[in-house]
Every structure is written in structure tokens, then in C-alpha cells.
Design a protein around this motif. Structure first.
Motif, PDB file in Angstrom:
ATOM      1  N   LEU A 121      42.699  39.754  38.483  1.00  0.00           N
ATOM      2  CA  LEU A 121      41.304  39.679  38.879  1.00  0.00           C
ATOM      3  C   LEU A 121      40.993  38.325  39.513  1.00  0.00           C
ATOM      4  O   LEU A 121      40.255  38.234  40.479  1.00  0.00           O
ATOM      5  CB  LEU A 121      40.425  39.894  37.645  1.00  0.00           C
ATOM      6  CG  LEU A 121      38.944  39.905  37.914  1.00  0.00           C
ATOM      7  CD1 LEU A 121      38.573  41.184  38.611  1.00  0.00           C
ATOM      8  CD2 LEU A 121      38.161  39.757  36.636  1.00  0.00           C
TER       9      LEU A 121
ATOM     10  N   GLU B 181      42.701  36.610  41.303  1.00  0.00           N
ATOM     11  CA  GLU B 181      43.216  36.467  42.658  1.00  0.00           C
ATOM     12  C   GLU B 181      42.152  36.771  43.689  1.00  0.00           C
ATOM     13  O   GLU B 181      42.094  36.150  44.729  1.00  0.00           O
ATOM     14  CB  GLU B 181      44.375  37.441  42.879  1.00  0.00           C
ATOM     15  CG  GLU B 181      45.715  36.802  42.680  1.00  0.00           C
ATOM     16  CD  GLU B 181      46.797  37.774  43.032  1.00  0.00           C
ATOM     17  OE1 GLU B 181      46.635  38.541  43.980  1.00  0.00           O
ATOM     18  OE2 GLU B 181      47.808  37.781  42.331  1.00  0.00           O
ATOM     19  N   ASN B 182      41.333  37.765  43.389  1.00  0.00           N
ATOM     20  CA  ASN B 182      40.454  38.236  44.429  1.00  0.00           C
ATOM     21  C   ASN B 182      39.232  38.945  43.859  1.00  0.00           C
ATOM     22  O   ASN B 182      39.366  39.881  43.071  1.00  0.00           O
ATOM     23  CB  ASN B 182      41.237  39.235  45.291  1.00  0.00           C
ATOM     24  CG  ASN B 182      40.612  39.383  46.635  1.00  0.00           C
ATOM     25  OD1 ASN B 182      39.420  39.642  46.719  1.00  0.00           O
ATOM     26  ND2 ASN B 182      41.387  39.190  47.675  1.00  0.00           N
ATOM     27  N   PRO B 183      38.034  38.511  44.282  1.00  0.00           N
ATOM     28  CA  PRO B 183      36.823  39.164  43.761  1.00  0.00           C
ATOM     29  C   PRO B 183      36.701  40.612  44.182  1.00  0.00           C
ATOM     30  O   PRO B 183      35.935  41.362  43.598  1.00  0.00           O
ATOM     31  CB  PRO B 183      35.692  38.316  44.342  1.00  0.00           C
ATOM     32  CG  PRO B 183      36.288  37.520  45.436  1.00  0.00           C
ATOM     33  CD  PRO B 183      37.747  37.396  45.171  1.00  0.00           C
ATOM     34  N   LEU B 184      37.487  41.033  45.178  1.00  0.00           N
ATOM     35  CA  LEU B 184      37.389  42.425  45.624  1.00  0.00           C
ATOM     36  C   LEU B 184      37.769  43.420  44.528  1.00  0.00           C
ATOM     37  O   LEU B 184      37.374  44.582  44.564  1.00  0.00           O
ATOM     38  CB  LEU B 184      38.300  42.649  46.837  1.00  0.00           C
ATOM     39  CG  LEU B 184      37.753  42.178  48.173  1.00  0.00           C
ATOM     40  CD1 LEU B 184      38.790  42.319  49.252  1.00  0.00           C
ATOM     41  CD2 LEU B 184      36.505  42.976  48.545  1.00  0.00           C
ATOM     42  N   PHE B 185      38.533  42.936  43.539  1.00  0.00           N
ATOM     43  CA  PHE B 185      38.883  43.830  42.436  1.00  0.00           C
ATOM     44  C   PHE B 185      37.626  44.349  41.736  1.00  0.00           C
ATOM     45  O   PHE B 185      37.627  45.429  41.166  1.00  0.00           O
ATOM     46  CB  PHE B 185      39.752  43.104  41.410  1.00  0.00           C
ATOM     47  CG  PHE B 185      41.183  43.002  41.817  1.00  0.00           C
ATOM     48  CD1 PHE B 185      41.987  44.131  41.782  1.00  0.00           C
ATOM     49  CD2 PHE B 185      41.726  41.810  42.235  1.00  0.00           C
ATOM     50  CE1 PHE B 185      43.322  44.049  42.168  1.00  0.00           C
ATOM     51  CE2 PHE B 185      43.048  41.727  42.607  1.00  0.00           C
ATOM     52  CZ  PHE B 185      43.859  42.850  42.581  1.00  0.00           C
TER      53      PHE B 185
ATOM     54  N   LEU C 146      35.092  45.498  43.011  1.00  0.00           N
ATOM     55  CA  LEU C 146      34.596  46.722  43.657  1.00  0.00           C
ATOM     56  C   LEU C 146      35.040  47.971  42.911  1.00  0.00           C
ATOM     57  O   LEU C 146      34.341  48.972  42.884  1.00  0.00           O
ATOM     58  CB  LEU C 146      35.099  46.790  45.100  1.00  0.00           C
ATOM     59  CG  LEU C 146      34.284  46.047  46.155  1.00  0.00           C
ATOM     60  CD1 LEU C 146      34.944  46.172  47.508  1.00  0.00           C
ATOM     61  CD2 LEU C 146      32.865  46.600  46.220  1.00  0.00           C
ATOM     62  N   THR C 147      36.218  47.898  42.319  1.00  0.00           N
ATOM     63  CA  THR C 147      36.718  49.040  41.552  1.00  0.00           C
ATOM     64  C   THR C 147      35.721  49.407  40.462  1.00  0.00           C
ATOM     65  O   THR C 147      35.446  50.575  40.196  1.00  0.00           O
ATOM     66  CB  THR C 147      38.078  48.686  40.916  1.00  0.00           C
ATOM     67  OG1 THR C 147      38.921  48.195  41.934  1.00  0.00           O
ATOM     68  CG2 THR C 147      38.719  49.881  40.267  1.00  0.00           C
TER      69      THR C 147
END
Lengths: 345, 245, 277
Positions: B2, B4-8, B10-11
Motif C-alpha cells: 500500500l 508504494e502507491n496511493p492508487l491501491f 481505489l480498490t
């Protein structure tokens, strides 16, 4: 791909041309500490990796070139640039007169690639099915396909695994099948990336023999990367060394030995457990009555050393041999490791 | 992962969206109806909310199947802990992240979604804790049996995974309470081991089921599947290692 | 070009057929699993529609038609999207795009053909068609030529919407390889989970989101509203194909941007997991 596709490519001359190639990547540097989770999310840290710095070289048709360097030196990046998988940050890459990225579809029809770590075979299908797949996708004329299948069966022993599922092949069988498949369309350049990784001695020897046979025809240019320097020395007439993204050496193996120290070994078997003292020869070790010395390349006079040894004890047997190329390379890597500026990968 | 990237994140937003959609659909289904199958609309909404919040524990996925398929099971066996402990501890770690970034916000948003997140009673809450623990045991046992099936059948995991996902969703009651199925199907479906995964703990939480009976059934399946799983593992161990190593 | 695509489809169909028929046990098991998956994936909504006599404002037969439509709409992307082509983020994120880049054909052509597995999912096509025909007969639906044309257009639109939507999330892997692999799977799963539900009951905001940002509503709900006359007017019949076309354009644009970026950064990781297997 048909023969006519190859029109316009000279029968000799430069086929690979890298000019002042630089390649830089940004690499994320997340903190492993849980309390830095939010910082990692909102303000990630990056560092720039200069994978290649101003690298220039050319390769002529029919050459077999070893491309070597320590881990992380930039070998894979170079291979990816030559395959058209990456574009350089600056500088230019031209292979067979084409830009590998811009002319990709035309270009890859004329090259062959074997990655030691990646198979092109269809995992749940027999080798024969993968070869048929290649025939259709590469649009290989039937006559050439049949002929090259014959070559793969005969030279590589692919026949024995022809109807075996790829997932059930041994690593050696798989590599041979992969190499045979890469050759089906008769590529003009063959890129072999760590082709013998994990292979046993016999499988390595078989692979080396085949590449030598291919290169002997003079029609195939081979670029091969490996960490096995002995294998590269057997395969290639020329070696390009890359270190920390810089081209560190480009020449033949003999010159490499001369330049970085042509180490030879002298082994004496004497009647004494005490090794004779030989100025100009460095004692590596003694095992009972056997004493091994390291000689500086070129400068050491073996006859004088033997004479000197004979004055101190009785010499029963003598062996001299060149240090394995791996030892030369290890010395080079160690030297680079000591002189590498701080902050380089 | 997580970090690594805030885009996770979105899941988790997608999961919230799915929950909101299901709640709205249940409201429409129950419009102008009283109780159906012994459940009122409020109970169904709480049931659906909790199924969304506890999606992972109610359908345990240890990662054994992937480990087998990748041929990485042998490296697990070299770790200084049991195979079950290795997979379960890793799974629990994943849940912790999901709980912090998804379950907790869902719980806090429940009033905004018009759902009462509280259990039917204090005793229901207590029994629910035990039931959830048993559901996890049953889930892990089923996951290991599933892994054994992959190794025995020597087939790819995609096909089996699709089947497992569809069957588990239907039979576990994770999407629709079993009590709402027609022709009394739910009554016999809850006797299956899948019913012990989601239906039992959620029924207990919402006060829609007979807690002692459901717990007894879960305990039976937990024991039976663990024993069966141990036996299957012993029998197929060699095949699993050859398949996944 | 068309001839080459057909030749490649024939090749991949042969590979698919060979794989399914590699032995009798696998053959039986394969279709059994396919059948169970197909039935289980719609059984939940089907049973609820039976119990509640529909999902308001949809009648039971309309829900059955919607379920059948969703199954068939999913068939085409599934048939063309094997070997992680539909979940392209996995290929990009795992560095497997390199295998395509060494093939002497455009990447789009490789993606259009490499995942073709016509024998896979056949058992979701048959029940899907069966449900639609059964429900259509019970509703007295008249399959006039204009209606059939609208049906075909909307079915193609629904399939294209899913494909383009999956591709859009998948191509995000060009920019965020690991994150996209996770999110793409969740996003496609959400489409699948919600495709069988009538979404009329949702609030306007949520409903809009489910036909735009997460177009699960385009998979079956919106086109079926138009086809079953719940939405009147010619615009409703064109909405799904138009939305699908927009999604396809967005996917193509993202793909082009992604390929440019891939040439710059490549993939720093490689795993063969799922590659050609």
C-alpha cells in the motif's frame, strides 16, 4: 518473413550501431518503516539511475560479441534497447539500418532472441505446437520452416522433446527448444541473454557448440550476455564490458588479459613441505608437497624460477597454466568496486 | 504494497461502491414488504454491510493455490514454521491493511448509508466473535483442500478459481442471505460447509439465526474439514511438492 | 490484415482445442467447471428474482432476460481475453509485454488474437441464450428485424464496453504496474458482480457512476432497459454502443500513451506467472 524482406541489408559491414547512448530511470525509494506510510503515499522519494552513460559501439555482420559486466551494470538495459523494448534517453541505436523502436515490427522479424530466464514456448503445449505458432505469427515460408525444424532436430536434439509439453521439459531441453525456435525464421542477428543460466556442463557445452556452428557460417551475428566468462571466451572473439553504465572495455579476450593482468599459475611438486622462495612469484598456497604460485603475466621467467627452486629443493614435477578468465574478471570487478564513485548503482 | 502507491486505495473505493449498490438493491427488493424468510429489511442491510466489511475473513484465501502454481511451495516448507501458520499469518497481515483502509471506513460510513451497524444484542456480538473464528478455520481448511485438488488434478488454477469463486459466493450466503432463497433452499444449503463461512456468523450477528445450532454446525465442519484436510495433505503431500516445487 | 487476423484466430483456436482435448479427464472436468461457474454466477440473482417475483421495477422475466444478456455479453470478451489479455495489467505489470514486442506484428494485433479461445466459456453462452429466449417468449417479445438489429448493436456495445473498460484499467499498468494489477482485477470483478442486477433503485449519483466511471450498468442493465421498452426513444437504443465507442477511444488513447511510456521506462520486473499458460 520472406527473403525479399532482407533486401537492402549489406552482406557485410556494421549491423549494430550504438552512438552516445544514455538511459536513465527513476526509481522509487519507499521507506520500510510503518510510520512513514503516509509519507510514502503522499511524498514518495525517487532517485535517478543512470543505467547507461554515453555508450558507443558497433558490431559487424558475422561477429560473435560477448556483452558482459557485473550485476546491475547495464547489460539488460542495453539488450532491451537493441531489441526495441526501450528507447534511449539520448543518443541513437540502429540495428540492421533500422530504429528498433520505430521500425519494431519489420525489425524483430529479422532478429532472434533467447532469454535464459524467459521461455517463448507455450507452457501447456508440445514443443511442436509452439514451433507451429511461430511459423504462423512470423509468417515463415513452409520450406524454410521445414528446413529449420530439421536443423533444430539435428543440431539441438529438439526431436526428442518434439511432442513433450513445455512444462515437462528439463531446463536444458527447454533452452535448446527455445534456441531452435528462435532460429526458425533464420534471423540475421541472434541475441542470447544468459542462454546457459542454470544449465549443466553438458547442456552448456552443447549450447556453446551450436552457437559456434551458427557463427561459423558468417551469416548470423550473435550478441550474447552471460556471467560465465569461460563460456563467453569460448564463444566470442570480442567482448564488450560495461560497468556502472559506462563502456569499460571493448576488444578481444587476449587483449583483455594483457590489459588487466594475464595471470598465470606455476605449480611445483617438490620433496619438501616448505615452499621454495621465488621472487617475482606470489605463493597462493601449499598442499603437502605441492606449491602453487601466481605469476605476473608476461614478465615472469619460468626457467629462472625453476632454477631458483632447484637450488632450494628437489623439483619433482612442474605445471604451468593460465588463470581462468573468471579470475581475471573477478580481479577487474574488484578493481571497479574499489574505484567506483559513491552513489553509482 | 500500500505504501508504494496511493492508487491501491481505489480498490477499497470500488468495494464501497459495490456495497452501496447492493444496499440500494435490497431496499428496492424489500420495498413495501415486511419480513421475508424471517428477515426484515434492516437485518438484511446490516447483514450486507457486514458481509462487505468482513469480505476477506468470510471467504479465506491464503494464497496456497498461487504458491502451488508458481512452484513456490517448497520455499514455504523451508521456513521455520508450519505451512498453515505461514500462510495464515501472511493472510492476516493482508487483512489488517484492508481492515484499516476499507472495513473501518465502511463501518464509520454505515450511518450515512442508512444502515445500523450494531449487532442484534450483546450476546449476539459475543457469539459472533466465536462464529467468525470458526468461519476462518473452515475457510482455511477449505482453501487447503482446494490447493490439494489443484495438485491432484494437475490443472490450471484459473478454471478452478472461477468455479470456486462463483460457487462460494452462491452457497456461502455472502451476497444474498440463504434465508431469502426460494423453495426453502436456504434451509438445506446452510448445512453445507460453505454455509459455515459467511451465512452462520452473519445470521448470528443480525439475530436472524439460532446461534447455538449454527455454532455447533460450524464447529462440526471446522473439526471435520481440519481432520480431512490433514489426511488429504498427508496423502497428497508428495504430489503437491512435485507439482508446486 | 483481415486475412492475417483470421489465420491467427484459427491458430489460437487450434491451440485452445488441443489444450481442452488433451485428455478425456481434463476435457470432462473443463466443461464441468465451466458449466458450474456459468450456473453459479447467475443463480443468486435468478433465485432472488424467483423469490421476490422480480427486482423492482423489473419483473421476474425481465430480470431473467437481463441475466441472459449479461452472460452473452460477457462471452465475447472472455473468448478473446484469455491468457490475461482481458487482464492486460497482469501482462504489463509482470513484464510479459516484452514477449509481444519481439513478435513481428503490431501489439494491438497480438492482443486481438492471442487470447482467442473459442472453446472456453461455451457453456456460459448456451445458458445465456437460453435464458433470453425463454424470458423473451414469456414476455411475448417480438423479435422484429429492427429489434434484432438494436439487440445486436447493444450486445456488441455491451461486450465492447467491458473490453474497453478492462483495457483502460489494464493500460494503467503502463504507469503504475503493481497498483494497476490489483485495481484492474477489482474493477473488472465489480463489473461482473453488478452486471446481473437492475440498478434502477440506486440514487442518481450512484447510477450515473455505474454507467460512466464503472460502467457495470452498460453490461446488461442499460441496454436491456432500452431493448425491453423500459426506456423509450431511439436515444436509449444508441446509448450503450455510443458509450462503448467512447470507452474504446479512451482505451486506444491510453494504449498509445502507455506504449510511449513503456518505450521510456520498460518493465523493471519480470515474472512468468500466467504467461502462455
Amino acid at each position: 518473413m520472406h527473403r525479399s524482406d532482407r533486401a537492402g541489408t549489406p552482406a557485410s559491414g556494421t549491423v549494430v550501431e550504438c552512438r552516445a547512448v544514455c538511459k536513465a530511470f527513476r526509481q522509487r525509494q519507499p521507506s520500510e518503516r510503518p510510520r512513514d506510510l503516509l509519507r510514502n503515499l503522499l511524498h514518495p522519494r525517487f532517485r535517478t539511475i543512470e543505467a547507461l552513460r554515453d555508450v558507443s559501439f558497433t558490431v559487424n555482420r558475422g561477429e560473435v560479441v560477448a556483452y558482459a559486466g557485473p550485476n546491475g551494470a547495464g547489460k539488460s538495459t542495453t539488450i532491451k534497447l537493441l531489441l526495441g523494448m526501450l528507447a534511449p534517453t539520448s543518443g541513437s541505436v540502429r540495428v540492421l539500418g533500422m530504429d528498433p523502436v520505430d521500425d519494431r515490427t519489420r525489425y524483430v522479424g529479422r532478429i532472434g532472441v533467447v532469454f535464459g530466464q524467459r521461455t517463448e514456448l507455450w507452457w501447456d503445449h508440445p514443443v511442436a505446437a509452439s514451433y507451429e505458432w511461430k511459423r504462423v505469427v512470423w509468417d515463415i515460408p513452409r520450406e524454410r520452416f521445414d528446413r529449420m525444424c530439421g536443423v533444430a532436430r539435428e543440431l539441438l536434439g529438439v526431436g526428442e522433446s518434439w511432442n513433450t509439453l513445455a512444462r515437462e521439459l528439463s531446463l536444458g531441453q527447454r533452452m535448446r527448444a527455445d534456441l531452435g525456435m528462435a532460429m526458425l525464421h533464420e534471423p540475421e542477428i541472434l541475441f542470447l541473454d544468459e542462454p546457459t543460466l542454470g544449465l549443466d556442463v553438458l547442456a552448456k557445452r552443447s549450447m556453446t557448440r551450436l552457437v559456434r556452428q551458427l557463427s561459423a557460417t558468417g551469416s548470423v551475428t550473435v550478441m550474447v550476455t552471460s556471467h560465465d566468462m569461460n563460456e563467453l571466451e569460448q564463444l566470442a572473439g570480442r567482448v564488450i564490458f560495461i560497468e556502472s553504465g559506462n563502456l569499460a572495455y571493448d576488444g578481444d579476450f587476449a587483449s583483455l588479459r594483457r590489459e588487466f593482468g594475464d595471470l598465470r599459475r606455476l605449480v611445483l611438486e617438490t620433496d619438501s613441505a616448505t615452499p621454495p622462495s621465488l621472487p617475482g612469484a606470489e605463493l597462493v598456497g601449499s598442499h603437502g608437497l605441492r606449491h602453487e604460485y601466481r605469476l605476473a603475466g608476461g614478465g615472469a621467467d619460468v626457467a629462472s624460477l625453476l632454477s631458483l627452486a632447484g637450488e632450494q629443493c628437489r623439483v619433482l614435477d612442474v605445471e604451468t597454466h593460465r588463470a581462468p578468465i573468471d579470475e581475471v574478471i573477478a580481479g577487474i570487478y574488484e578493481h571497479w568496486g574499489r574505484t567506483r564513485p559513491a552513489g553509482t548503482p | 504494497m500500500l505504501g508504494e502507491n496511493p492508487l491501491f486505495l481505489l480498490t477499497y473505493l470500488l468495494r464501497l461502491l459495490r456495497l452501496a449498490a447492493l444496499l440500494a438493491i435490497w431496499r428496492a427488493v424489500f420495498a413495501a414488504r415486511g419480513q421475508v424468510g424471517g428477515m426484515a429489511v434492516d437485518q438484511v442491510l446490516t447483514y450486507t454491510l457486514l458481509a462487505g466489511i468482513l469480505a476477506e475473513p468470510l471467504n479465506c484465501r491464503t494464497g496456497l493455490d498461487r504458491s502451488l502454481w508458481e512452484g513456490a511451495i517448497v520455499t514455504r516448507m523451508l521456513q521455520p514454521m508450519g505451512l498453515v501458520a505461514s500462510f495464515v499469518s501472511e493472510m492476516a497481515g493482508r487483512w489488517a491493511v484492508g481492515f484499516a483502509f476499507c472495513s473501518l471506513p465502511m463501518l464509520l460510513l454505515a450511518p450515512l448509508l442508512g444502515v445500523d451497524p450494531w449487532p442484534a444484542s450483546a450476546s449476539a456480538a459475543a457469539w459472533f466473535g466465536l462464529s467468525l473464528a470458526l468461519a476462518i478455520v473452515v475457510g482455511v481448511a477449505l482453501d487447503f483442500l482446494y490447493g490439494a485438488a489443484i495438485a491432484v488434478l494437475k490443472t490450471d488454477i484459473w478454471m478452478l478459481d472461477g468455479m470456486r469463486h462463483a460457487v462460494a459466493l452462491l452457497l456461502s450466503g455472502a451476497v444474498a442471505p440463504l434465508a431469502l432463497l426460494p423453495w426453502g433452499m436456504g434451509r438445506w444449503m446452510q448445512w453445507l460447509p460453505f454455509g459455515a463461512l459467511a451465512s452462520a456468523p452473519l445470521q448470528i450477528y443480525t439475530g436472524a439465526g439460532d446461534a447455538p445450532m449454527l455454532l455447533a454446525l460450524q464447529a462440526f465442519w471446522a473439526l471435520a474439514l481440519c481432520l480431512f484436510g490433514r489426511w488429504v495433505w498427508r496423502v497428497t503431500r508428495e504430489r503437491m511438492v512435485s507439482y508446486g516445487g | 490484415m483481415a486475412a492475417r487476423i483470421l489465420r491467427l484466430w484459427a491458430l489460437y483456436a487450434t491451440l485452445d482445442g488441443m489444450w481442452i482435448a488433451r485428455d478425456f479427464r481434463s476435457f470432462i472436468f473443463y466443461y464441468l467447471a465451466d458449466a458450474v461457474t456459468a450456473v453459479a454466477s447467475v443463480a443468486g440473482v435468478l433465485l432472488l428474482a424467483q423469490r421476490f417475483d422480480g427486482i423492482p421495477p423489473w419483473t421476474r422475466d425481465q430480470v431473467v432476460f437481463l441475466l441472459g444478456f449479461g452472460m452473452v455479453a460477457r462471452f465475447v470478451p472472455d473468448m478473446l481475453g484469455n491468457y490475461n489479455v482481458l487482464h492486460i495489467s497482469r501482462r504489463i505489470g509482470r513484464g510479459q509485454l516484452d514477449h509481444i514486442l519481439v513478435q513481428p506484428q503490431p501489439v494491438w494485433m497480438a492482443l486481438l488474437t492471442e487470447g482467442f479461445a473459442p472453446f472456453w466459456g461455451l457453456l456460459s453462452l448456451a445458458p445465456g441464450v437460453g435464458l433470453m429466449v425463454w424470458a423473451g417468449q414469456r414476455m411475448g417479445l417480438e423479435a422484429t428485424p429492427p429489434w434484432l438489429l438494436a439487440f445486436a448493436l447493444n450486445l456488441a456495445g455491451a461486450s465492447a464496453a467491458l473490453t474497453a473498460y478492462a483495457a483502460l484499467w489494464g493500460f494503467a499498468a503502463f504507469f503504475q504496474p503493481r497498483a494497476a494489477e490489483e485495481i484492474s482485477g477489482s474493477a473488472v470483478d465489480l463489473m461482473t458482480d453488478l452486471k446481473g442486477f437492475p440498478l434502477d433503485a440506486l440514487g442518481p449519483g450512484l447510477r450515473t457512476a455505474l454507467v460512466t466511471v464503472i460502467p457495470a450498468g452498460l453490461m446488461a442493465w442499460y441496454p436491456c432497459r432500452a431493448l425491453l421498452g423500459l426506456d423509450h426513444g431511439i436515444a436509449a437504443l444508441w446509448a450503450t454502443p455510443a458509450a462503448a465507442a467512447a470507452l474504446c477511444c479512451a482505451a486506444c488513447l491510453t494504449f498509445r500513451m502507455g506504449m510511449k511510456r513503456y518505450a521510456q521506462v520498460g518493465s523493471s520486473r519480470y515474472t512468468s506467472f500466467g504467461h502462455r499458460r
